[in-house]
Scaffold this active site. Structure first.
Site, PDB file in Angstrom:
ATOM      1  N   HIS A 139      -3.390  -4.231   3.040  1.00 52.20           N
ATOM      2  CA  HIS A 139      -4.396  -3.590   3.890  1.00 52.20           C
ATOM      3  C   HIS A 139      -3.901  -3.297   5.302  1.00 52.20           C
ATOM      4  O   HIS A 139      -4.187  -2.229   5.829  1.00 52.20           O
ATOM      5  CB  HIS A 139      -5.693  -4.409   3.989  1.00 52.20           C
ATOM      6  CG  HIS A 139      -6.727  -3.792   4.881  1.00 52.20           C
ATOM      7  ND1 HIS A 139      -7.352  -2.611   4.587  1.00 52.20           N
ATOM      8  CD2 HIS A 139      -7.226  -4.189   6.092  1.00 52.20           C
ATOM      9  CE1 HIS A 139      -8.210  -2.304   5.561  1.00 52.20           C
ATOM     10  NE2 HIS A 139      -8.139  -3.239   6.481  1.00 52.20           N
ATOM     11  N   ASP A 150       0.816  -1.220   0.000  1.00 54.43           N
ATOM     12  CA  ASP A 150       0.000   0.000   0.000  1.00 54.43           C
ATOM     13  C   ASP A 150       0.850   1.271   0.000  1.00 54.43           C
ATOM     14  O   ASP A 150       1.602   1.526   0.944  1.00 54.43           O
ATOM     15  CB  ASP A 150      -0.909   0.036   1.224  1.00 54.43           C
ATOM     16  CG  ASP A 150      -1.731  -1.227   1.397  1.00 54.43           C
ATOM     17  OD1 ASP A 150      -1.132  -2.326   1.426  1.00 54.43           O
ATOM     18  OD2 ASP A 150      -2.965  -1.118   1.520  1.00 54.43           O
ATOM     19  N   HIS A 205      -6.794  -8.360  -0.154  1.00 55.68           N
ATOM     20  CA  HIS A 205      -6.898  -7.118   0.613  1.00 55.68           C
ATOM     21  C   HIS A 205      -7.830  -7.395   1.785  1.00 55.68           C
ATOM     22  O   HIS A 205      -9.054  -7.257   1.680  1.00 55.68           O
ATOM     23  CB  HIS A 205      -7.424  -5.993  -0.279  1.00 55.68           C
ATOM     24  CG  HIS A 205      -7.195  -4.637   0.313  1.00 55.68           C
ATOM     25  ND1 HIS A 205      -6.004  -3.966   0.200  1.00 55.68           N
ATOM     26  CD2 HIS A 205      -8.006  -3.832   1.044  1.00 55.68           C
ATOM     27  CE1 HIS A 205      -6.078  -2.802   0.812  1.00 55.68           C
ATOM     28  NE2 HIS A 205      -7.291  -2.702   1.345  1.00 55.68           N
ATOM     29  N   GLU A 262      -4.316   2.344  -3.098  1.00 60.90           N
ATOM     30  CA  GLU A 262      -5.600   2.802  -2.557  1.00 60.90           C
ATOM     31  C   GLU A 262      -5.462   3.828  -1.434  1.00 60.90           C
ATOM     32  O   GLU A 262      -6.450   4.451  -1.053  1.00 60.90           O
ATOM     33  CB  GLU A 262      -6.418   1.605  -2.072  1.00 60.90           C
ATOM     34  CG  GLU A 262      -5.896   0.955  -0.809  1.00 60.90           C
ATOM     35  CD  GLU A 262      -7.021   0.550   0.124  1.00 60.90           C
ATOM     36  OE1 GLU A 262      -8.186   0.690  -0.256  1.00 60.90           O
ATOM     37  OE2 GLU A 262      -6.713   0.114   1.242  1.00 60.90           O
ATOM     38  N   ASN A 263      -4.246   4.024  -0.911  1.00 62.72           N
ATOM     39  CA  ASN A 263      -4.029   5.042   0.124  1.00 62.72           C
ATOM     40  C   ASN A 263      -3.129   6.166  -0.365  1.00 62.72           C
ATOM     41  O   ASN A 263      -2.595   6.935   0.435  1.00 62.72           O
ATOM     42  CB  ASN A 263      -3.386   4.410   1.362  1.00 62.72           C
ATOM     43  CG  ASN A 263      -4.259   3.374   2.027  1.00 62.72           C
ATOM     44  OD1 ASN A 263      -3.824   2.249   2.257  1.00 62.72           O
ATOM     45  ND2 ASN A 263      -5.489   3.731   2.338  1.00 62.72           N
ATOM     46  N   HIS A 276      -0.779  -2.924   6.375  1.00 57.55           N
ATOM     47  CA  HIS A 276       0.364  -1.999   6.334  1.00 57.55           C
ATOM     48  C   HIS A 276       1.592  -2.454   7.120  1.00 57.55           C
ATOM     49  O   HIS A 276       2.555  -1.704   7.229  1.00 57.55           O
ATOM     50  CB  HIS A 276      -0.046  -0.604   6.820  1.00 57.55           C
ATOM     51  CG  HIS A 276      -1.000   0.111   5.920  1.00 57.55           C
ATOM     52  ND1 HIS A 276      -1.150   1.489   5.944  1.00 57.55           N
ATOM     53  CD2 HIS A 276      -1.854  -0.338   4.970  1.00 57.55           C
ATOM     54  CE1 HIS A 276      -2.068   1.840   5.047  1.00 57.55           C
ATOM     55  NE2 HIS A 276      -2.509   0.745   4.445  1.00 57.55           N
ATOM     56  N   HIS A 322     -10.641   1.402   0.192  1.00 54.27           N
ATOM     57  CA  HIS A 322     -10.710   2.861   0.033  1.00 54.27           C
ATOM     58  C   HIS A 322     -10.862   3.277  -1.429  1.00 54.27           C
ATOM     59  O   HIS A 322     -10.621   4.440  -1.774  1.00 54.27           O
ATOM     60  CB  HIS A 322      -9.456   3.516   0.627  1.00 54.27           C
ATOM     61  CG  HIS A 322      -9.371   3.402   2.122  1.00 54.27           C
ATOM     62  ND1 HIS A 322     -10.240   4.057   2.970  1.00 54.27           N
ATOM     63  CD2 HIS A 322      -8.529   2.692   2.917  1.00 54.27           C
ATOM     64  CE1 HIS A 322      -9.929   3.767   4.227  1.00 54.27           C
ATOM     65  NE2 HIS A 322      -8.897   2.935   4.216  1.00 54.27           N
TER      66      HIS A 322
END
Length: 260
Positions: free
Chosen positions: A177, A9, A152, A40-41, A179, A69
């Site tokens: 997801h 991520d 995820h 996605e982040n 992290h 997200h």
């Protein structure tokens, strides 16, 4: 033997700036043929935009995956239909816009890439990730030489279970997801490379990429507040997987970490 580099991520401006600056040299030093990244982040820590997608593609990313997200940035539901190198989670409702997989072709080798969301502790409406994986394999196996699956998911058990479920079918099942990079990366007996979580490309002097003091304050008083993206100790975290082009399965696995 194609080499696939997966980046965990990408979190906020610090993460994407570091990825853009270091990826070309990293890709060359590792001999990576294909680069996949979860983004996605990447927009302020929540979601992604068309502009950021194009920046990452220019830096050398070939396929971009997303997670829970996916719709956090305004208008991205309209932008995603113009971005063939981006796929939203495959097990979201069918009426969600955007591709459910990406096919990357390099030197005649075709790699199918898709993501499935977990259903434990995630609140987004999604169908069974196991059955969706079966559906995607039925769709991709005749047109791709290998398939890369991103899990995820919040629950470690759900990720591990999916890895065993797809062992011998997927070239890789790599988790995102949470992290936090895990130490269980390996090639499973059937030939599928597995990692519970690739970690994040972002600031590690943080709480999952967010400012430490703000998160601590929230834990202490229980009050809601903004969690800005942190800035310090930015790293790239991911993994490198060698895929046998004939079998479509993994030959080797290596976890990758690059520090500032």
């Amino acid at each position: 033997m194609p080499k696939v580099l997966f980046l965990g991520d990408i979190v906020g401006r610090p993460g994407r700036t570091f990825v853009k600056s270091r990826l070309p040299a990293l890709k060359e030093s590792l001999g990576a043929d294909i680069v996949i990244a979860n983004a996605e982040n990447s927009a302020g820590g929540a979601g992604v935009t068309k502009k950021i997608v194009n920046e990452l593609l220019t830096a050398g990313v070939d396929a971009i995956t997303l997670g829970d997200h996916v719709w956090d940035q305004k208008n991205f539901e309209n932008e995603i239909v113009e971005l063939p190198a981006v796929c939203r989670p495959a097990n979201l409702p069918e009426n969600n816009p955007g591709p459910t997989h990406v096919i990357v072709e390099k030197d005649g080798f075709k790699l199918g890439v898709f993501t499935v969301l977990g259903r434990n502790y995630l609140t987004m409406k999604s169908s069974c990730p196991f059955l969706m994986a079966d559906q995607k394999f039925a769709e991709l196996s005749s047109v791709c030489d290998a398939v890369f699956v991103e899990s995820h998911m919040e629950a470690t058990s759900e990720k591990i279970a999916l890895g065993w479920y797809l062992d011998g079918r997927a070239a890789a099942v790599v988790g995102t997801h949470t992290h936090v990079p895990t130490a269980d990366g390996r090639v499973l007996p059937g030939g599928t490379a597995y990692l519970t979580d690739a970690g994040m490309c972002g600031p590690y002097a943080s709480v999952l990429g967010r400012d430490v003091q703000q998160v601590l304050a929230s834990f202490l008083d229980g009050m809601k507040r903004r969690f800005p993206v942190a800035e310090a100790d930015v790293r790239i975290a991911g993994c490198l997987i060698d895929i046998n082009a004939e079998s479509g399965l993994a030959e080797s696995f290596e976890r990758i970490e690059v520090c500032q």
